[in-house]
Design an enzyme around this catalytic site. Sequence first.
Site, PDB file in Angstrom:
ATOM      1  N   SER A  32       3.812  -6.233   5.757  1.00 53.86           N
ATOM      2  CA  SER A  32       5.194  -6.119   6.234  1.00 53.86           C
ATOM      3  C   SER A  32       5.729  -4.691   6.114  1.00 53.86           C
ATOM      4  O   SER A  32       6.676  -4.330   6.813  1.00 53.86           O
ATOM      5  CB  SER A  32       6.108  -7.122   5.546  1.00 53.86           C
ATOM      6  OG  SER A  32       5.989  -6.987   4.165  1.00 53.86           O
ATOM      7  N   GLY A  33       5.112  -3.857   5.254  1.00 53.63           N
ATOM      8  CA  GLY A  33       5.513  -2.447   5.184  1.00 53.63           C
ATOM      9  C   GLY A  33       5.271  -1.749   6.525  1.00 53.63           C
ATOM     10  O   GLY A  33       6.137  -1.028   7.034  1.00 53.63           O
ATOM     11  N   HIS A  34       4.096  -1.977   7.117  1.00 49.27           N
ATOM     12  CA  HIS A  34       3.817  -1.373   8.433  1.00 49.27           C
ATOM     13  C   HIS A  34       4.836  -1.873   9.472  1.00 49.27           C
ATOM     14  O   HIS A  34       5.298  -1.104  10.314  1.00 49.27           O
ATOM     15  CB  HIS A  34       2.430  -1.786   8.936  1.00 49.27           C
ATOM     16  CG  HIS A  34       1.286  -1.217   8.167  1.00 49.27           C
ATOM     17  ND1 HIS A  34       0.456  -1.984   7.389  1.00 49.27           N
ATOM     18  CD2 HIS A  34       0.818   0.048   8.079  1.00 49.27           C
ATOM     19  CE1 HIS A  34      -0.479  -1.225   6.856  1.00 49.27           C
ATOM     20  NE2 HIS A  34      -0.287   0.020   7.237  1.00 49.27           N
ATOM     21  N   GLU A 145       6.913   6.203   3.157  1.00 49.23           N
ATOM     22  CA  GLU A 145       7.074   7.017   1.936  1.00 49.23           C
ATOM     23  C   GLU A 145       6.098   6.603   0.846  1.00 49.23           C
ATOM     24  O   GLU A 145       5.911   7.313  -0.126  1.00 49.23           O
ATOM     25  CB  GLU A 145       8.509   6.874   1.406  1.00 49.23           C
ATOM     26  CG  GLU A 145       9.504   7.666   2.208  1.00 49.23           C
ATOM     27  CD  GLU A 145      10.888   7.647   1.587  1.00 49.23           C
ATOM     28  OE1 GLU A 145      11.121   6.883   0.634  1.00 49.23           O
ATOM     29  OE2 GLU A 145      11.740   8.396   2.081  1.00 49.23           O
ATOM     30  N   LYS A 146       5.497   5.437   0.985  1.00 44.18           N
ATOM     31  CA  LYS A 146       4.469   5.002   0.029  1.00 44.18           C
ATOM     32  C   LYS A 146       3.392   6.097  -0.095  1.00 44.18           C
ATOM     33  O   LYS A 146       2.927   6.408  -1.185  1.00 44.18           O
ATOM     34  CB  LYS A 146       3.879   3.681   0.523  1.00 44.18           C
ATOM     35  CG  LYS A 146       2.486   3.364   0.092  1.00 44.18           C
ATOM     36  CD  LYS A 146       2.456   2.785  -1.294  1.00 44.18           C
ATOM     37  CE  LYS A 146       1.093   2.334  -1.758  1.00 44.18           C
ATOM     38  NZ  LYS A 146      -0.058   2.812  -1.062  1.00 44.18           N
ATOM     39  N   GLN A 150       1.126  12.426   1.966  1.00 45.35           N
ATOM     40  CA  GLN A 150       0.750  12.442   3.390  1.00 45.35           C
ATOM     41  C   GLN A 150       1.960  12.756   4.266  1.00 45.35           C
ATOM     42  O   GLN A 150       1.895  13.585   5.176  1.00 45.35           O
ATOM     43  CB  GLN A 150       0.160  11.078   3.751  1.00 45.35           C
ATOM     44  CG  GLN A 150      -0.012  10.836   5.240  1.00 45.35           C
ATOM     45  CD  GLN A 150      -0.747   9.536   5.521  1.00 45.35           C
ATOM     46  OE1 GLN A 150      -1.950   9.497   5.407  1.00 45.35           O
ATOM     47  NE2 GLN A 150      -0.038   8.488   5.907  1.00 45.35           N
ATOM     48  N   SER A 183      -2.559  -1.966   2.138  1.00 45.10           N
ATOM     49  CA  SER A 183      -3.693  -2.756   2.642  1.00 45.10           C
ATOM     50  C   SER A 183      -4.714  -2.956   1.538  1.00 45.10           C
ATOM     51  O   SER A 183      -5.406  -3.972   1.490  1.00 45.10           O
ATOM     52  CB  SER A 183      -4.342  -2.026   3.814  1.00 45.10           C
ATOM     53  OG  SER A 183      -3.364  -1.740   4.789  1.00 45.10           O
ATOM     54  N   ARG A 184      -4.822  -1.992   0.620  1.00 44.26           N
ATOM     55  CA  ARG A 184      -5.836  -2.095  -0.435  1.00 44.26           C
ATOM     56  C   ARG A 184      -5.453  -3.095  -1.533  1.00 44.26           C
ATOM     57  O   ARG A 184      -6.299  -3.416  -2.363  1.00 44.26           O
ATOM     58  CB  ARG A 184      -6.130  -0.710  -1.032  1.00 44.26           C
ATOM     59  CG  ARG A 184      -6.897   0.192  -0.068  1.00 44.26           C
ATOM     60  CD  ARG A 184      -7.405   1.462  -0.724  1.00 44.26           C
ATOM     61  NE  ARG A 184      -8.317   2.207   0.119  1.00 44.26           N
ATOM     62  CZ  ARG A 184      -7.990   3.241   0.897  1.00 44.26           C
ATOM     63  NH1 ARG A 184      -6.738   3.663   0.929  1.00 44.26           N
ATOM     64  NH2 ARG A 184      -8.892   3.854   1.631  1.00 44.26           N
TER      65      ARG A 184
END
EC number: 6.3.2.1
Length: 281
Positions: A32-34, A145-146, A150, A183-184
């Site tokens: 849900s973050g994506h 921001e996670k 990057q 995802s990990r």
Amino acid sequence: MQTRADLQSQIRAWRQAGETIGFVPTMGALHSGHLSLVRLAKKNATKVIASIFVNPTQFAPGEDFDTYPRDESADRAKLDSAGCDLVYLPTVEEMYPDGTKTNVRVEEMSDLLDGIYRPHFFYGVATVVARLFLHTQPDVAVFGEKDYQQLQIIRRMVRDLGFPIEIIGGETARDADGLAQSSRNLYLTPEERRIAPAMQAALHRASVRLSNGTLPSIALEEARGLIMAAGFTDMNYVSLVDPATLEDLPDAPLPEGTVARLLAAAWLGKTRLIDNISVTR
Ligand code: PAF
């Protein structure tokens, strides 16, 4: 859609119709973050493209490129439900048609923090994101921001190379117990999943201590101790840095008005987790 040619004819049609384009690059295994990034892109542009490309150049030998979770049909359904207009799924040949002789290196920032432990990583990220920007030609692009380092590296690349793209940072999506969605997280055993939120809890505590004037060396050491005491198996770093340059801040109480960033990375069994939090004095 898989080819740059098809993508660009769609983009031309949208441009002729006066549409604006938002872009969300991903490696799939969407959570849900994506999807919150897609919704944020949709607020800032009339059409949204999401890419799914597990980029080989950001994995070192021995990392999880081969086992990285892939579920294209579930990802497509999730993107549709979030209002994504086009999913771009290039092949490795489409992204790197003539190999990888030309690379983008954002110097210094890429060698700090995660760059110490994954020296190849941000060069691979900047290179593929530059190529994806050329394929998708967006007006705005959204990054979570996670992955704070990057996000800042991409901002710097866009500034240095003059890409006419606005970069927007999307807030980290968290589970109810505070664990940053990633995802990990799928790799975690039930016991590790129980331990994992301790990283965010330790960062939160340290950020309160720092905003009250505690010396960084004391607050950071306490955070490292809390993370390891919770059951993490190997500490990479807990660092307090300048939010734009990512350089370490001096070991002195933060001056009033300072905004800084606290970042952490540590291993929990076979899974490396990262997280970060803003600190304001
Ligand atoms: O954050 C990611 O998923 C990747 O690093 C990105 C930005 C899609 C580049 O491969």
